[in-house]
Write an enzyme that holds these catalytic residues in place. Structure first.
Site, PDB file in Angstrom:
ATOM      1  N   LYS A 184       0.824  -6.899  12.756  1.00  0.00           N
ATOM      2  CA  LYS A 184      -0.298  -6.060  12.336  1.00  0.00           C
ATOM      3  C   LYS A 184      -1.511  -6.492  13.155  1.00  0.00           C
ATOM      4  O   LYS A 184      -1.874  -7.668  13.164  1.00  0.00           O
ATOM      5  CB  LYS A 184      -0.555  -6.252  10.847  1.00  0.00           C
ATOM      6  CG  LYS A 184      -1.655  -5.367  10.285  1.00  0.00           C
ATOM      7  CD  LYS A 184      -1.722  -5.488   8.767  1.00  0.00           C
ATOM      8  CE  LYS A 184      -2.792  -4.571   8.201  1.00  0.00           C
ATOM      9  NZ  LYS A 184      -2.811  -4.582   6.727  1.00  0.00           N
ATOM     10  N   GLU A 197      -1.548 -27.782  28.824  1.00  0.00           N
ATOM     11  CA  GLU A 197      -2.615 -28.119  27.859  1.00  0.00           C
ATOM     12  C   GLU A 197      -2.369 -29.460  27.163  1.00  0.00           C
ATOM     13  O   GLU A 197      -3.302 -30.226  26.963  1.00  0.00           O
ATOM     14  CB  GLU A 197      -2.813 -27.036  26.794  1.00  0.00           C
ATOM     15  CG  GLU A 197      -3.316 -25.699  27.311  1.00  0.00           C
ATOM     16  CD  GLU A 197      -4.784 -25.730  27.697  1.00  0.00           C
ATOM     17  OE1 GLU A 197      -5.456 -26.737  27.444  1.00  0.00           O
ATOM     18  OE2 GLU A 197      -5.240 -24.717  28.261  1.00  0.00           O
ATOM     19  N   TYR A 222      -8.383   0.777  -3.035  1.00  0.00           N
ATOM     20  CA  TYR A 222      -7.288   1.261  -3.895  1.00  0.00           C
ATOM     21  C   TYR A 222      -6.566   0.051  -4.427  1.00  0.00           C
ATOM     22  O   TYR A 222      -6.833  -1.079  -4.007  1.00  0.00           O
ATOM     23  CB  TYR A 222      -6.318   2.141  -3.081  1.00  0.00           C
ATOM     24  CG  TYR A 222      -5.745   1.398  -1.897  1.00  0.00           C
ATOM     25  CD1 TYR A 222      -6.366   1.419  -0.662  1.00  0.00           C
ATOM     26  CD2 TYR A 222      -4.608   0.600  -2.044  1.00  0.00           C
ATOM     27  CE1 TYR A 222      -5.886   0.685   0.411  1.00  0.00           C
ATOM     28  CE2 TYR A 222      -4.109  -0.135  -0.979  1.00  0.00           C
ATOM     29  CZ  TYR A 222      -4.750  -0.092   0.238  1.00  0.00           C
ATOM     30  OH  TYR A 222      -4.272  -0.830   1.283  1.00  0.00           O
ATOM     31  N   THR A 249       1.781  -4.213   4.282  1.00  0.00           N
ATOM     32  CA  THR A 249       1.709  -4.442   5.735  1.00  0.00           C
ATOM     33  C   THR A 249       1.175  -5.829   6.102  1.00  0.00           C
ATOM     34  O   THR A 249       1.357  -6.277   7.226  1.00  0.00           O
ATOM     35  CB  THR A 249       0.822  -3.374   6.395  1.00  0.00           C
ATOM     36  OG1 THR A 249      -0.456  -3.376   5.759  1.00  0.00           O
ATOM     37  CG2 THR A 249       1.448  -2.007   6.302  1.00  0.00           C
ATOM     38  N   ASP A 250       0.507  -6.505   5.152  1.00  0.00           N
ATOM     39  CA  ASP A 250      -0.159  -7.764   5.516  1.00  0.00           C
ATOM     40  C   ASP A 250       0.813  -8.843   5.996  1.00  0.00           C
ATOM     41  O   ASP A 250       0.503  -9.597   6.924  1.00  0.00           O
ATOM     42  CB  ASP A 250      -0.986  -8.291   4.330  1.00  0.00           C
ATOM     43  CG  ASP A 250      -2.243  -7.454   4.106  1.00  0.00           C
ATOM     44  OD1 ASP A 250      -2.528  -6.577   4.937  1.00  0.00           O
ATOM     45  OD2 ASP A 250      -2.927  -7.681   3.096  1.00  0.00           O
ATOM     46  N   THR A 274       0.822  -1.215   0.000  1.00  0.00           N
ATOM     47  CA  THR A 274       0.000   0.000   0.000  1.00  0.00           C
ATOM     48  C   THR A 274       0.852   1.258   0.000  1.00  0.00           C
ATOM     49  O   THR A 274       0.439   2.298  -0.501  1.00  0.00           O
ATOM     50  CB  THR A 274      -0.927  -0.032   1.233  1.00  0.00           C
ATOM     51  OG1 THR A 274      -1.790  -1.158   1.088  1.00  0.00           O
ATOM     52  CG2 THR A 274      -1.765   1.219   1.342  1.00  0.00           C
TER      53      THR A 274
END
Ligand SMILES: NC(=O)C[C@H](N)C(=O)O
Length: 331
Positions: A168, A288, A29, A95-96, A15
């Site tokens: 992110k 766990e 965009y 950024t992903d 971006t």
């Protein structure tokens, strides 16, 4: 006046190189449109900070990054870091998956020179676009002697984050990149303000070296959820995965109906890494699930996508689960 430091900007798309139809398009965009020369020409202020040159490595949205992109980018960063006439390196990135690339470089590029990965949440054509300041901050940090030896860094929203820790966390705000352990510092008006330093092994203290890594093994992620089934686990097993990251619920817990499938994969030689789908916290061994008994590894505080990066890098050196666990504690 002393000569300005030399900073190379490696552009990969995202971006920060995006363009929308109108200034009101902050979220609608096309990513990866603007070439690096245009990005740099739009920021004449950079000349006050460093002698900046640009190189277009890829022009893609970061969700489409592959292992081949990681290797090619890492090799280019490593080669530049060895050049006497390069003082710092900036990588512009979507950024992903920015956090995955930043962590990969943090693990594999042997240099003390600053490496800074940067992106933006809005394209440059949008009102209040964040890319220009993020990039200015990235060049500032990459040009600074005080950023050396801190591992790969990420500058977003005035903060300097560790490439290892940052993720992110929201897809619609400029305040998107967070670490549960906090930023390392801030960059304001061309000056760095440091508050902490990373303690996990990185760059110069890493046992991994991009120059020796020719390929990355298949490592995939299965997601834990209520009513989980074993279709994904078994399909990845059949596809020949070398390690499977389980993005478990809560403390990295595993659904009762998935345990046998994971045990069967481990018996077939696949490494099982137990991580958690929750945004923060960390997974403890033998909490766990009996990791010692099943010979599974826990991902410590790494999110599943970061655990995948570390598992791939670690598997280039060892397929011993004890060694793998040591690596997960140390990096
Ligand atoms: N803000 C962004 O950069 C998102 C974009 N999809 C990318 O990662 O390339």
């Amino acid at each position: 006046q002393a000569a300005k430091p030399n900073v190379v900007v490696l552009a990969t798309g995202g971006t920060i190189a995006g363009a929308g139809a109108s200034a009101a398009n902050s979220a609608t965009y096309a990513a990866a449109k603007v070439p690096v020369d245009k990005l740099l020409a739009g920021l004449p202020e950079l000349a006050n900070v460093a002698k900046v040159s640009g190189e277009q490595v890829f022009q893609i949205a970061s969700e489409s990054f592959t292992n081949e992109h990681l290797l090619r980018l890492g090799q280019r960063v490593s080669a530049l870091a060895k050049q006497a006439d390069v003082d710092g390196i900036v990588i512009t990135h979507g950024t992903d998956t920015l956090e995955e690339t930043a962590y990969f470089l943090n693990l594999t590029v042997r240099t003390n020179k600053p490496i800074v990965v940067v992106g933006s949440m809005r394209p440059g054509t949008a009102l209040s676009a964040d890319g220009a300041l993020n990039l200015y901050d990235a060049v500032t940090v990459a040009a600074s002697k005080d950023a050396a030896g801190k591992g790969v860094l990420v500058t977003m929203n005035d903060e300097i984050q560790s490439g290892r820790d940052v993720s992110k966390t929201i897809n619609i705000k400029t305040e998107a990149f967070k670490s549960q352990w906090g930023p390392l510092g801030m960059v304001v008006e061309g000056k760095n303000y440091w508050f902490r330093a990373p303690v996990k092994r990185h760059t110069m203290q890493s046992e991994f070296n991009i120059d020796d890594i020719k390929a990355l093994p298949a490592v995939d992620i299965v997601y834990g959820y209520s009513n989980m089934n074993t279709t994904g686990i078994e399909a990845y097993g059949k596809a020949g995965v070398k390690a499977l990251i389980h993005a478990g619920t809560g403390n990295g817990s595993v659904a009762a109906q998935a345990v046998d499938s994971l045990k069967a994969l481990r018996a077939a030689g696949v490494q099982i890494v137990r991580s958690a789908r929750v945004p923060d916290g960390f997974v403890l061994r033998n909490a766990e699930q009996p990791d010692d008994k099943y010979d599974w590894v826990v991902a410590h505080d790494l999110r599943p996508q970061k655990a995948r990066i570390l598992a791939m890098v670690a598997l280039t050196k060892t397929n011993d689960s004890k060694e793998l666990q040591r690596i997960f504690w140390e990096y």
